[in-house]
Design an enzyme around this catalytic site. Sequence first.
Site, PDB file in Angstrom:
ATOM      1  N   HIS A 129       0.858  -1.172   0.131  1.00 19.49           N
ATOM      2  CA  HIS A 129      -0.152   0.017   0.018  1.00 19.49           C
ATOM      3  C   HIS A 129       0.947   1.265   0.080  1.00 19.49           C
ATOM      4  O   HIS A 129       1.894   1.215   0.902  1.00 19.49           O
ATOM      5  CB  HIS A 129      -0.849  -0.049   1.225  1.00 19.49           C
ATOM      6  CG  HIS A 129      -1.620   1.289   1.270  1.00 19.49           C
ATOM      7  ND1 HIS A 129      -2.868   1.325   0.536  1.00 19.49           N
ATOM      8  CD2 HIS A 129      -1.765   2.293   2.051  1.00 19.49           C
ATOM      9  CE1 HIS A 129      -3.373   2.561   0.589  1.00 19.49           C
ATOM     10  NE2 HIS A 129      -2.860   3.326   1.686  1.00 19.49           N
ATOM     11  N   ASP A 165      -6.718  -2.570   3.817  1.00 19.98           N
ATOM     12  CA  ASP A 165      -5.284  -1.999   4.171  1.00 19.98           C
ATOM     13  C   ASP A 165      -4.850  -2.319   5.578  1.00 19.98           C
ATOM     14  O   ASP A 165      -4.321  -1.332   6.438  1.00 19.98           O
ATOM     15  CB  ASP A 165      -4.887  -0.674   3.771  1.00 19.98           C
ATOM     16  CG  ASP A 165      -5.173  -0.548   2.139  1.00 19.98           C
ATOM     17  OD1 ASP A 165      -5.047  -1.405   1.365  1.00 19.98           O
ATOM     18  OD2 ASP A 165      -5.752   0.383   1.758  1.00 19.98           O
TER      19      ASP A 165
HETATM   20  C1  GAR Z   1       0.934   0.792  -6.320  1.00 23.65           C
HETATM   21  O1  GAR Z   1       1.174   2.205  -5.916  1.00 23.65           O
HETATM   22  C2  GAR Z   1       0.342   0.153  -4.975  1.00 23.65           C
HETATM   23  O2  GAR Z   1       0.777   0.210  -3.820  1.00 23.65           O
HETATM   24  C3  GAR Z   1      -1.163   0.719  -5.040  1.00 23.65           C
HETATM   25  O3  GAR Z   1      -1.487   0.623  -6.392  1.00 23.65           O
HETATM   26  C4  GAR Z   1      -0.299   0.938  -7.219  1.00 23.65           C
HETATM   27  C5  GAR Z   1      -0.445  -0.080  -8.232  1.00 23.65           C
HETATM   28  O4  GAR Z   1       0.532   0.388  -9.191  1.00 23.65           O
HETATM   29  N1  GAR Z   1      -1.887  -0.113  -4.281  1.00 23.65           N
HETATM   30  C6  GAR Z   1      -2.972   0.194  -3.475  1.00 23.65           C
HETATM   31  O5  GAR Z   1      -3.352   1.317  -3.418  1.00 23.65           O
HETATM   32  C7  GAR Z   1      -3.844  -0.701  -2.636  1.00 23.65           C
HETATM   33  N2  GAR Z   1      -4.622  -0.117  -1.752  1.00 23.65           N
HETATM   34  P1  GAR Z   1       0.949  -0.711 -10.468  1.00 23.65           P
HETATM   35  O6  GAR Z   1      -0.377  -1.291 -11.123  1.00 23.65           O
HETATM   36  O7  GAR Z   1       1.771  -0.016 -11.259  1.00 23.65           O
HETATM   37  O8  GAR Z   1       1.915  -1.901  -9.729  1.00 23.65           O
END
Ligand code: GAR
Length: 228
Positions: A129, A165
């Site tokens: 997260h 989370d």
């Molecule tokens: C990442 O920054 C991850 O931490 C976040 O989504 C993004 C995905 O990026 N996750 C959350 O917010 C979960 N609550 P990506 O698809 O480029 O890996």
Amino acid sequence: MPPHLGLIGRTATTDEPMRCAVLISGSGSGMEALVHAQRAAPLAHQTVLVISNQTDAEGVQRALALGLATEVVPHLKPSGERIPRHDHEAAVLEVLGQHNIEIVVLAGYMRLLSPRFLSRWGRPVVNIHPSLLPNFPGAHAHRDVLTSGATVTGCSIHLVDEGMDTGDLIAQACVPVLPHDDEVSLGRRVKVEEHRLYPQVLSWIAEGRVQLTTDGLRVEGQAPNRVC
Ligand code: GAR
């Protein structure tokens, strides 16, 4: 006193790596960075399956380009109607079962997993997260950080429980919030830390260094509650 068991019940090795399924919903940059790390050096974990709930996610194309077994398990019907959560999760469980998966790794998977899924799966699920949990949970972490005026943020890797989370924290990394940051610039710098931290934490888990004890989760060789 019996030795503490690691999360996957065995010590994985580079010859017999922990089998990871990475669940995504979006661009899949975290999944891609993880696979690059796993291919750049012998690690005790390997991504053997990518599952996306979004048919047109950029991450699906990235996974296919990496030559990974890739499954789209949509949560919507072609008509746009929602598939009942338990039916969708049953389909995810079926795919996991077909690939002998030992751990589910959420990397930008923007759906909550139900208690029923977690108990039927019965194995670890980890999530990353983009904030220093328990601060700023939810889908708009960077926006919430910027609105709050916080000067430090970061990312957190935690075990998944039925909350959003929540779940035991395994590791965090800090990132400064700069005066002219917007969601894009901040998100980009946080991702640098995310992409470094996930392979490291998966190595700890694979090697049995992350243990659930009666006093909670501990990581062998790391001070408890250490933030950044
Ligand atoms: C990442 O920054 C991850 O931490 C976040 O989504 C993004 C995905 O990026 N996750 C959350 O917010 C979960 N609550 P990506 O698809 O480029 O890996």
